[in-house]
Write a protein that holds these residues in place. Structure first.
Motif, PDB file in Angstrom:
ATOM      1  N   ASP A   1       2.569   3.248 -12.628  1.00 33.59           N
ATOM      2  CA  ASP A   1       4.032   3.346 -12.630  1.00 33.59           C
ATOM      3  C   ASP A   1       4.619   2.763 -13.921  1.00 33.59           C
TER       4      ASP A   1
ATOM      5  N   THR B   1       4.180   6.765  -7.516  1.00 38.47           N
ATOM      6  CA  THR B   1       5.025   6.237  -8.581  1.00 38.47           C
ATOM      7  C   THR B   1       6.424   6.841  -8.503  1.00 38.47           C
ATOM      8  N   ARG B   2       7.349   6.201  -9.179  1.00 39.77           N
ATOM      9  CA  ARG B   2       8.758   6.585  -9.025  1.00 39.77           C
ATOM     10  C   ARG B   2       9.071   7.969  -9.580  1.00 39.77           C
TER      11      ARG B   2
ATOM     12  N   THR C   1       0.944   5.860  -1.484  1.00 36.36           N
ATOM     13  CA  THR C   1       1.955   5.169  -2.272  1.00 36.36           C
ATOM     14  C   THR C   1       2.042   5.895  -3.604  1.00 36.36           C
TER      15      THR C   1
ATOM     16  N   GLY D   1       0.809   0.448  -9.318  1.00 29.07           N
ATOM     17  CA  GLY D   1       1.873  -0.224 -10.076  1.00 29.07           C
ATOM     18  C   GLY D   1       1.604  -0.151 -11.572  1.00 29.07           C
TER      19      GLY D   1
ATOM     20  N   THR E   1       3.557  -3.963  -5.061  1.00 28.83           N
ATOM     21  CA  THR E   1       4.350  -2.802  -5.456  1.00 28.83           C
ATOM     22  C   THR E   1       5.442  -2.463  -4.445  1.00 28.83           C
ATOM     23  N   PRO E   2       6.322  -3.419  -4.160  1.00 31.18           N
ATOM     24  CA  PRO E   2       7.330  -3.177  -3.131  1.00 31.18           C
ATOM     25  C   PRO E   2       8.346  -2.110  -3.519  1.00 31.18           C
ATOM     26  N   TYR E   3       8.447  -1.800  -4.813  1.00 33.55           N
ATOM     27  CA  TYR E   3       9.466  -0.855  -5.270  1.00 33.55           C
ATOM     28  C   TYR E   3       8.966   0.582  -5.220  1.00 33.55           C
ATOM     29  N   LEU E   4       7.705   0.782  -4.857  1.00 28.07           N
ATOM     30  CA  LEU E   4       7.180   2.140  -4.798  1.00 28.07           C
ATOM     31  C   LEU E   4       7.323   2.714  -3.394  1.00 28.07           C
ATOM     32  N   LYS E   5       7.481   4.021  -3.340  1.00 32.82           N
ATOM     33  CA  LYS E   5       7.644   4.681  -2.038  1.00 32.82           C
ATOM     34  C   LYS E   5       6.287   4.940  -1.388  1.00 32.82           C
TER      35      LYS E   5
END
Lengths: 245, 171
Positions: free
Chosen positions: A218, A237-238, A235, A215, B130-134
């Motif tokens: 990110d 980053t966007r 997991t 995070g 980090t719930p918004y990460l894939k």
């Protein structure tokens, strides 16, 4: 042309594409890493950093050493003194030097006109230009659960790529806020950044944040990351997917 | 950029970054670095040539100026072409074994045949940070790559296995 040497106990690999005097460029690059080792190793009594710690007067420090120690000092200021290379009254800038040295070597290559190269020291990578096929460089992310496997392929042409993890040294990086709890829930964290110096620093730092590190990456402009946890789940980053081959 | 909360968060995280450097420096000191500088296996290896910093020179002198890089020296030696498998060396959490490829007298690749895989007992602590990460499951890729990124390869076991592989490759 591609060549590997073992310097500072790790493989340093340089591949150069489409440059006439690649032999000399490779030799000079390896010489540079050896000079860095010679200057900054706190384990060599004759290194400059050791001599500084033994009282070498400031006027006799090399320009390069001043630059590096300035970077350390600046970082210390930027972080309210948390980053401090002084331990037991001795200086040890090694936390900053590796990524910095790769970036410096890459800059030397660019300056002499090498446009296409892949430079790696111990799994940390700086690329430039295109590979031998005229495409973006392809870098695999090693599976921390199976060394023979690559579990992601990313394409780069100029970014730095660094991976932090515990699996090769068997060492643990600790969260400074919870120093009694070793980080075991994540296995590796790969960071793509504007250059290897930045990628390396932030990969190390973010790894120490354990699950929250991804995070953190990110939220940083210009950085992407790919974290692998103990459940064999990744997991990312966007913006990471735009680097995926 | 959009709000001060973000800025505060970044500042906090920056602080964390720095602490990490310090911890990492210690880790370097305590783990990988010191044994690498003068690994016994290399010092005792009669075939590993001269001392550190002289590079492309033929360098077959045997005087060892203490403290200089043994590793640098090792790789400036001329090797026979081929592929050489190093001994299995015991790392802290498992075994390390490398294979070295030599072409044109120079090392062209260092590959791992064995690699420690630590923490069999550790548990994944589920984080809601980090719930918004894939996420995705790991999946092996078969594509050709120019290189591989992974955690630092430095370790005493690595140097031991490498040293034994290279001693076989001595021309």
């Amino acid at each position: 042309m591609k060549q590997t040497e073992i310097i500072m106990g790790m493989p340093v690999t340089l591949e150069i594409v489409g440059y006439e005097d690649s032999d000399a460029a490779i030799r000079d690059t390896f010489d540079y890493f050896k000079s860095v080792d010679k200057r900054y190793s706190t384990y060599k009594p004759d290194s400059e950093i050791s001599r500084i710690n033994n009282g070498l007067p400031r006027e006799e420090w090399s320009d390069e050493m001043r630059t590096v120690l300035d970077l350390c000092e600046r970082t210390k200021h930027e972080t309210d003194g948390y980053f401090d290379i002084r331990h037991n009254d001795k200086l040890d800038p090694s936390g900053l030097v590796k990524g910095w040295a790769i970036e410096q070597a890459a800059e030397h290559l660019r300056k002499r006109g090498v446009k296409n190269f892949y430079l790696e020291a111990g799994g940390d990578i700086q690329t430039n230009g295109k590979n031998a096929d005229g495409e973006a460089w392809k870098v695999g992310i090693r599976n921390p659960f199976d060394i023979h496997e690559i579990i992601k392929v990313i394409t780069t042409s100029g970014e730095g790529i660094a991976t932090s993890g515990t699996y090769i040294r068997g060492q643990h990086i600790y969260d400074p806020h919870v120093p009694n709890l070793p980080i075991e829930s994540i296995k590796s964290l790969t960071v793509i950044g504007p250059n290897i110096y930045e990628a390396d620093r932030f990969a190390t730092a973010a790894f120490a944040m354990s699950e929250d590190g991804i995070g953190f990456i990110d939220a940083l402009d210009g950085f992407e990351g790919y974290m692998i946890d103990d459940n064999k789940t990744a997991t990312f980053t966007r913006g990471f997917e735009r680097y995926v081959a | 950029m959009s709000n001060t909360g973000m800025f505060a968060k970044k500042t906090l995280l920056a602080v964390g970054v720095v602490i990490t450097f310090v911890v990492y420096s210690f880790a370097l000191r305590n783990q990988g670095h010191s044994p690498i500088i003068a690994p016994a296996s290399l010092k005792n290896n009669p075939s590993s040539g001269s001392t550190g910093s002289n590079t492309a020179t033929t360098g077959s002198t045997n005087n060892s100026s203490s403290g200089s890089s043994n590793m640098g020296m090792m790789s400036s030696t001329k090797y026979k072409d081929g592929s050489y498998t190093g001994s299995v060396a015991n790392a802290y959490y498992g075994n390390v074994q490398v294979q070295v490829s030599v072409s044109g007298g120079k090392i062209t690749n260092v590959q791992f045949l064995q690699y420690p895989n630590d923490n069999p007992n550790s548990q994944y602590i589920n984080s809601q940070a980090t719930p918004y990460l894939k996420q995705e499951a790991l999946q092996a890729q078969s594509a050709q790559v120019n290189g591989v990124t992974g955690a630092t390869l430095t370790s005493q076991a690595f140097v031991q296995s490498l040293s034994s592989a290279l001693s076989q490759a001595q021309a």
